[in-house]
Design a protein around this motif. Structure first.
Motif, mmCIF file in Angstrom:
data_model
loop_
_atom_site.group_PDB
_atom_site.id
_atom_site.type_symbol
_atom_site.label_atom_id
_atom_site.label_comp_id
_atom_site.label_asym_id
_atom_site.label_seq_id
_atom_site.Cartn_x
_atom_site.Cartn_y
_atom_site.Cartn_z
ATOM 1 N N LEU A 48 39.629 48.505 48.079
ATOM 2 C CA LEU A 48 39.676 47.647 46.895
ATOM 3 C C LEU A 48 39.775 46.186 47.325
ATOM 4 C CD1 LEU A 48 39.636 48.023 43.902
ATOM 5 C CD2 LEU A 48 42.061 48.528 43.945
ATOM 6 N N ASP A 49 38.777 45.412 46.913
ATOM 7 C CA ASP A 49 38.734 43.984 47.243
ATOM 8 C C ASP A 49 38.881 43.201 45.935
ATOM 9 O OD1 ASP A 49 38.017 41.376 47.819
ATOM 10 O OD2 ASP A 49 36.389 41.951 49.176
ATOM 11 N N ASP A 50 39.945 42.414 45.846
ATOM 12 C CA ASP A 50 40.205 41.668 44.613
ATOM 13 C C ASP A 50 39.019 40.784 44.224
ATOM 14 O OD1 ASP A 50 42.687 42.803 44.643
ATOM 15 O OD2 ASP A 50 43.742 41.023 45.315
ATOM 16 N N ALA A 51 38.339 40.220 45.221
ATOM 17 C CA ALA A 51 37.217 39.323 44.931
ATOM 18 C C ALA A 51 36.077 40.070 44.250
ATOM 19 C CB ALA A 51 36.724 38.660 46.216
ATOM 20 N N VAL A 52 35.875 41.322 44.639
ATOM 21 C CA VAL A 52 34.818 42.132 44.037
ATOM 22 C C VAL A 52 35.169 42.470 42.586
ATOM 23 C CG1 VAL A 52 33.670 44.397 44.127
ATOM 24 C CG2 VAL A 52 34.014 43.077 46.233
ATOM 25 N N VAL A 53 36.446 42.796 42.380
ATOM 26 C CA VAL A 53 36.901 43.094 41.017
ATOM 27 C C VAL A 53 36.757 41.844 40.151
ATOM 28 C CG1 VAL A 53 38.896 43.721 39.601
ATOM 29 C CG2 VAL A 53 38.480 44.908 41.767
ATOM 30 N N ARG A 54 37.153 40.721 40.708
ATOM 31 C CA ARG A 54 37.067 39.470 39.959
ATOM 32 C C ARG A 54 35.627 39.162 39.535
ATOM 33 N NH1 ARG A 54 40.148 33.913 40.973
ATOM 34 N NH2 ARG A 54 39.287 32.843 39.203
ATOM 35 N N LYS A 55 34.708 39.306 40.468
ATOM 36 C CA LYS A 55 33.309 39.003 40.164
ATOM 37 C C LYS A 55 32.783 39.949 39.078
ATOM 38 C CE LYS A 55 28.838 38.007 42.281
ATOM 39 N NZ LYS A 55 28.081 38.455 41.107
ATOM 40 N N ALA A 56 33.123 41.221 39.188
ATOM 41 C CA ALA A 56 32.654 42.198 38.197
ATOM 42 C C ALA A 56 33.171 41.841 36.809
ATOM 43 C CB ALA A 56 33.108 43.609 38.598
ATOM 44 N N VAL A 57 34.452 41.481 36.749
ATOM 45 C CA VAL A 57 35.070 41.121 35.470
ATOM 46 C C VAL A 57 34.412 39.867 34.889
ATOM 47 C CG1 VAL A 57 37.199 40.210 34.439
ATOM 48 C CG2 VAL A 57 37.288 42.229 35.915
ATOM 49 N N GLU A 58 34.246 38.861 35.726
ATOM 50 C CA GLU A 58 33.690 37.592 35.252
ATOM 51 C C GLU A 58 32.213 37.730 34.878
ATOM 52 O OE1 GLU A 58 36.864 34.590 37.420
ATOM 53 O OE2 GLU A 58 34.856 34.773 38.279
ATOM 54 N N ASP A 59 31.472 38.489 35.664
ATOM 55 C CA ASP A 59 30.055 38.695 35.349
ATOM 56 C C ASP A 59 29.889 39.432 34.019
ATOM 57 O OD1 ASP A 59 29.350 37.379 37.639
ATOM 58 O OD2 ASP A 59 28.646 39.137 38.730
ATOM 59 N N ALA A 60 30.890 40.251 33.671
ATOM 60 C CA ALA A 60 30.833 40.985 32.403
ATOM 61 C C ALA A 60 31.267 40.093 31.231
ATOM 62 C CB ALA A 60 31.711 42.240 32.478
ATOM 63 N N GLY A 61 31.737 38.882 31.555
ATOM 64 C CA GLY A 61 32.074 37.923 30.501
ATOM 65 C C GLY A 61 33.540 37.862 30.112
ATOM 66 N N PHE A 62 34.392 38.388 30.991
ATOM 67 C CA PHE A 62 35.824 38.379 30.682
ATOM 68 C C PHE A 62 36.574 37.528 31.711
ATOM 69 C CE2 PHE A 62 33.863 42.048 28.821
ATOM 70 C CZ PHE A 62 34.350 41.997 27.531
ATOM 71 N N ASP A 63 37.846 37.278 31.415
ATOM 72 C CA ASP A 63 38.633 36.387 32.266
ATOM 73 C C ASP A 63 39.560 37.174 33.182
ATOM 74 O OD1 ASP A 63 37.515 34.122 31.041
ATOM 75 O OD2 ASP A 63 38.915 34.308 29.370
ATOM 76 N N TYR A 64 39.311 37.008 34.458
ATOM 77 C CA TYR A 64 40.170 37.636 35.472
ATOM 78 C C TYR A 64 41.435 36.796 35.598
ATOM 79 C CZ TYR A 64 41.542 39.039 40.255
ATOM 80 O OH TYR A 64 42.214 39.473 41.361
ATOM 81 N N ALA A 65 42.589 37.415 35.409
ATOM 82 C CA ALA A 65 43.835 36.657 35.452
ATOM 83 C C ALA A 65 44.752 37.131 36.576
ATOM 84 C CB ALA A 65 44.541 36.735 34.107
ATOM 85 N N GLY A 66 44.160 37.729 37.590
ATOM 86 C CA GLY A 66 44.926 38.061 38.777
ATOM 87 C C GLY A 66 45.554 39.447 38.781
ATOM 88 N N THR A 67 46.234 39.733 39.873
ATOM 89 C CA THR A 67 46.900 41.032 39.991
ATOM 90 C C THR A 67 48.235 40.971 39.256
ATOM 91 O OG1 THR A 67 47.818 40.320 42.096
ATOM 92 C CG2 THR A 67 45.835 41.654 42.190
ATOM 93 N N VAL A 68 48.696 42.129 38.861
ATOM 94 C CA VAL A 68 49.957 42.207 38.122
ATOM 95 C C VAL A 68 51.025 42.814 39.027
ATOM 96 C CG1 VAL A 68 51.122 43.180 36.126
ATOM 97 C CG2 VAL A 68 48.730 42.490 35.972
#
Ligand SMILES: [Cu+2]
Length: 68
Positions: A48-68
């Motif tokens: 699991l790479d946070d950067a990959v998750v972030r890009k997927a979220v942002e490309d889908a049009g949502f706001d990545y707000a970090g890990t919890v």
């Protein structure tokens, strides 16, 4: 491994499905579960790479707000 992220901008089940699909498509073998009321997205995957998750979220049009 499993990580939980906060994703802002999801307002309905359709949004949640979009985020789920985007992350599942970007992270091989990922199991994605979303809790809409708290905007929490839990991803379970072998690698699991946070950067990959972030890009997927942002490309889908949502706001990545970090890990919890
Ligand atoms: Cu929606």
């Amino acid at each position: 491994m499993s990580k939980t992220y906060k994703v802002d901008g999801m307002t309905c089940g359709g949004c949640a499905a979009s985020v789920q699909k985007a992350i599942a498509g970007a992270v091989p073998g990922a199991t994605v579960s979303i809790d809409l009321p708290t905007a929490r997205v839990t991803v379970d995957a072998a690698a699991l790479d946070d950067a990959v998750v972030r890009k997927a979220v942002e490309d889908a049009g949502f706001d990545y707000a970090g890990t919890v």
